[in-house]
Structures are given as C-alpha cells and as structure tokens.
Design a protein around this motif. Structure first.
Motif, PDB file in Angstrom:
ATOM      1  N   SER A   1      -1.446   2.297   9.354  1.00 35.40           N
ATOM      2  CA  SER A   1      -0.122   2.805   8.993  1.00 35.40           C
ATOM      3  C   SER A   1       0.020   2.957   7.485  1.00 35.40           C
ATOM      4  CB  SER A   1       0.968   1.868   9.531  1.00 35.40           C
ATOM      5  OG  SER A   1       1.048   1.945  10.939  1.00 35.40           O
ATOM      6  N   LEU A   2      -0.505   2.001   6.733  1.00 33.61           N
ATOM      7  CA  LEU A   2      -0.389   2.048   5.280  1.00 33.61           C
ATOM      8  C   LEU A   2      -1.151   3.242   4.703  1.00 33.61           C
ATOM      9  CD1 LEU A   2       0.756   0.584   2.794  1.00 33.61           C
ATOM     10  CD2 LEU A   2      -1.373  -0.734   2.706  1.00 33.61           C
ATOM     11  N   ILE A   3      -2.352   3.479   5.195  1.00 28.83           N
ATOM     12  CA  ILE A   3      -3.154   4.619   4.724  1.00 28.83           C
ATOM     13  C   ILE A   3      -2.479   5.934   5.091  1.00 28.83           C
ATOM     14  CG2 ILE A   3      -5.341   5.840   5.047  1.00 28.83           C
ATOM     15  CD1 ILE A   3      -6.634   3.031   5.370  1.00 28.83           C
ATOM     16  N   LEU A   4      -1.996   6.028   6.326  1.00 32.02           N
ATOM     17  CA  LEU A   4      -1.304   7.251   6.757  1.00 32.02           C
ATOM     18  C   LEU A   4      -0.028   7.468   5.943  1.00 32.02           C
ATOM     19  CD1 LEU A   4      -1.725   6.981  10.634  1.00 32.02           C
ATOM     20  CD2 LEU A   4      -2.828   8.643   9.116  1.00 32.02           C
ATOM     21  N   LEU A   5       0.696   6.385   5.670  1.00 35.67           N
ATOM     22  CA  LEU A   5       1.913   6.489   4.862  1.00 35.67           C
ATOM     23  C   LEU A   5       1.593   7.017   3.467  1.00 35.67           C
ATOM     24  CD1 LEU A   5       4.902   5.874   4.177  1.00 35.67           C
ATOM     25  CD2 LEU A   5       4.203   3.515   3.718  1.00 35.67           C
ATOM     26  N   PHE A   6       0.534   6.498   2.866  1.00 32.79           N
ATOM     27  CA  PHE A   6       0.191   6.863   1.503  1.00 32.79           C
ATOM     28  C   PHE A   6      -0.289   8.307   1.406  1.00 32.79           C
ATOM     29  CE2 PHE A   6      -2.597   7.025  -2.227  1.00 32.79           C
ATOM     30  CZ  PHE A   6      -1.771   6.500  -3.201  1.00 32.79           C
ATOM     31  N   TYR A   7      -1.150   8.727   2.340  1.00 33.54           N
ATOM     32  CA  TYR A   7      -1.775  10.043   2.213  1.00 33.54           C
ATOM     33  C   TYR A   7      -1.038  11.147   2.974  1.00 33.54           C
ATOM     34  CZ  TYR A   7      -5.815   7.929  -0.033  1.00 33.54           C
ATOM     35  OH  TYR A   7      -6.634   7.267  -0.909  1.00 33.54           O
ATOM     36  N   VAL A   8      -0.374  10.802   4.065  1.00 34.11           N
ATOM     37  CA  VAL A   8       0.299  11.821   4.878  1.00 34.11           C
ATOM     38  C   VAL A   8       1.813  11.741   4.718  1.00 34.11           C
ATOM     39  CG1 VAL A   8       0.631  12.735   7.210  1.00 34.11           C
ATOM     40  CG2 VAL A   8      -1.598  11.771   6.549  1.00 34.11           C
ATOM     41  N   GLY A   9       2.345  10.520   4.804  1.00 31.16           N
ATOM     42  CA  GLY A   9       3.796  10.354   4.770  1.00 31.16           C
ATOM     43  C   GLY A   9       4.425  10.811   3.470  1.00 31.16           C
ATOM     44  N   THR A  10       3.842  10.425   2.348  1.00 31.34           N
ATOM     45  CA  THR A  10       4.422  10.830   1.066  1.00 31.34           C
ATOM     46  C   THR A  10       4.382  12.349   0.888  1.00 31.34           C
ATOM     47  OG1 THR A  10       2.271  10.375   0.034  1.00 31.34           O
ATOM     48  CG2 THR A  10       3.933   8.659  -0.106  1.00 31.34           C
ATOM     49  N   PHE A  11       3.285  12.967   1.318  1.00 30.23           N
ATOM     50  CA  PHE A  11       3.181  14.433   1.236  1.00 30.23           C
ATOM     51  C   PHE A  11       4.233  15.098   2.119  1.00 30.23           C
ATOM     52  CE2 PHE A  11       1.458  18.380   3.047  1.00 30.23           C
ATOM     53  CZ  PHE A  11       1.320  19.128   1.894  1.00 30.23           C
ATOM     54  N   ALA A  12       4.386  14.601   3.361  1.00 30.13           N
ATOM     55  CA  ALA A  12       5.352  15.182   4.293  1.00 30.13           C
ATOM     56  C   ALA A  12       6.783  15.022   3.782  1.00 30.13           C
ATOM     57  CB  ALA A  12       5.204  14.535   5.668  1.00 30.13           C
ATOM     58  N   GLN A  13       7.081  13.881   3.184  1.00 37.59           N
ATOM     59  CA  GLN A  13       8.431  13.640   2.689  1.00 37.59           C
ATOM     60  C   GLN A  13       8.751  14.498   1.467  1.00 37.59           C
ATOM     61  OE1 GLN A  13       9.428   9.402   2.324  1.00 37.59           O
ATOM     62  NE2 GLN A  13       8.004   8.967   3.986  1.00 37.59           N
ATOM     63  N   MET A  14       7.747  14.787   0.650  1.00 31.94           N
ATOM     64  CA  MET A  14       7.980  15.679  -0.495  1.00 31.94           C
ATOM     65  C   MET A  14       8.209  17.111  -0.036  1.00 31.94           C
ATOM     66  SD  MET A  14       5.498  14.385  -3.602  1.00 31.94           S
ATOM     67  CE  MET A  14       3.989  14.508  -2.641  1.00 31.94           C
ATOM     68  N   ARG A  15       7.534  17.509   1.047  1.00 34.00           N
ATOM     69  CA  ARG A  15       7.696  18.877   1.555  1.00 34.00           C
ATOM     70  C   ARG A  15       9.048  19.064   2.226  1.00 34.00           C
ATOM     71  NH1 ARG A  15       3.126  22.041   2.544  1.00 34.00           N
ATOM     72  NH2 ARG A  15       4.686  23.570   3.212  1.00 34.00           N
ATOM     73  N   GLU A  16       9.437  18.092   3.050  1.00 30.42           N
ATOM     74  CA  GLU A  16      10.691  18.211   3.795  1.00 30.42           C
ATOM     75  C   GLU A  16      11.205  16.798   4.080  1.00 30.42           C
ATOM     76  OE1 GLU A  16      12.897  18.091   6.439  1.00 30.42           O
ATOM     77  OE2 GLU A  16      13.959  19.512   5.136  1.00 30.42           O
ATOM     78  N   PRO A  17      12.238  16.349   3.358  1.00 28.82           N
ATOM     79  CA  PRO A  17      12.628  14.943   3.435  1.00 28.82           C
ATOM     80  C   PRO A  17      12.986  14.445   4.835  1.00 28.82           C
ATOM     81  CG  PRO A  17      13.683  16.007   1.559  1.00 28.82           C
ATOM     82  CD  PRO A  17      13.016  17.089   2.357  1.00 28.82           C
ATOM     83  N   VAL A  18      13.808  15.187   5.571  1.00 26.49           N
ATOM     84  CA  VAL A  18      14.292  14.692   6.864  1.00 26.49           C
ATOM     85  C   VAL A  18      13.140  14.562   7.854  1.00 26.49           C
ATOM     86  CG1 VAL A  18      15.823  15.114   8.812  1.00 26.49           C
ATOM     87  CG2 VAL A  18      16.591  15.636   6.486  1.00 26.49           C
TER      88      VAL A  18
END
Length: 200
Positions: free
Chosen positions: A26-43
C-alpha cells in the motif's frame, strides 16, 4: 508450489509478514500511483488511493494467505458498555489530539504554501462533490480503508506482542503512511488511541 494458496494452512490471524507485505504494498502504491492520481484529479485520485491502493492489498493478502476475515479485520460489534466507553474515549481524545497538534505545530509549523494547497484541495473537492462528497472523500473513505489495514490486519498480526508494543508499532506505521512530517505526530497519536480501543 509453496506460494500456491492451497499450500497455506487456514489461520485465525495473519502473520506479521503478511501484514507488513500489505503495508509495504500500500505504501509503495500510495507513493508512486496515489500521489500521481491525486495530482491529476483530486476527487477520483483520493478515492482510488483509499479504496484500491490501501483497502485492497490487505484484503487480497488475507484471502490468499487463508487468514480468517472476521478475526483479521476485527469484524465484531461491541456491546453497549464497550460502545459507550469507546465514545467517551474518542470525545476526550479529540481534545488531546487538538492540543497536541497545536504544540507540535509550534515545533514544526506547516509552511503557508502547504496550508494554502490543502485549503485549495478541499475547495476543489467541495465544488465538485458538495459538502457530503467532501465528507465522503476526506473522512468516510479513510475511516473505512485505513482502519482495515491498520486496526485490522496490522494490529491483529501483532496480537502475540504486549499491548503497548503493538499499539506503538501500529501508531508509528500509521503516522508514517501519511508521508508528511507535519501530520506524523497527530496521526501517530490517533493511531495509538484507536489501536488501543480495538485491542480492548
């Protein structure tokens, strides 16, 4: 063959290795995927982070490792006395966490630009999803998904440890998961309290 699901014996609780694998995933996915996804579209980015990147790994690993879901994720209703006690502890802890957060904020003040970014993020979410959507995204989703990982799988995997050790480990890992030094202490403190409540 050793990694096939049928090779794992059924177990009441997950092993610490299973729980740490879920946390690291979860931590790796959050760092590499989650942050990118949240910058693209917050909701949708926050919802993806919570329901896919944080919630799914512990459930998938518990299922694959044949850990019993009910005990792994503490799926049990409290009786009336415990429910009342939990409510009183939560009400008192809100005051404690706010006071501690004020003290910690003086030692590690949040930069104004970061505060501005957070306010902008909340405004964007509320403008797109409304006030109920804002609560669902920033309050309800973490309340479900993060609890499954931390007060569910991680805490249950540490049941063989003394309660203080398990509570400290889960709280520290919970604080670290936020990837923010300014929120670490408050998140860790709330993690200690919530872990203690679930344990008891």
């Amino acid at each position: 063959d050793v990694y096939k699901r049928q090779e794992f014996p059924p177990r009441e609780l997950p092993t610490p290795g299973m729980a740490l694998t879920a946390y690291a995933t979860s931590l790796i996915l959050l760092f590499y995927v989650g942050t990118f996804a949240q910058m693209r579209e917050p909701v949708t980015g926050i919802l993806l982070t919570q329901w896919a990147l944080i919630l799914l790994p512990p459930i998938a690993i518990a299922w694959y490792g044949r850990a019993r879901m009910r005990t792994t994720f503490a799926l049990r209703l409290p009786d009336a006395r415990n429910a009342l006690g939990t409510l009183l502890v939560i009400l008192a802890s809100v005051v404690l966490i706010l006071e501690f957060g004020a003290w910690y904020g003086r030692a590690f003040p949040i930069p104004p630009e970061l505060q501005h970014q957070l306010m902008e993020l909340f405004d964007v979410i509320e403008s797109r999803a409304g006030i109920l959507g804002l609560l669902a995204v920033v309050a309800l989703s973490p309340a479900v998904c993060e609890e499954v990982l931390f007060r569910g799988m991680l805490l249950s995997s540490l049941r063989r440890l003394p309660i203080w050790a398990a509570v400290v480990i889960v709280g520290v890992l919970f604080g670290a998961m936020h990837l923010d030094v300014h929120r670490f202490a408050g998140a860790a403190l709330s993690g200690f309290i919530l872990s203690y409540l679930v344990w008891r």
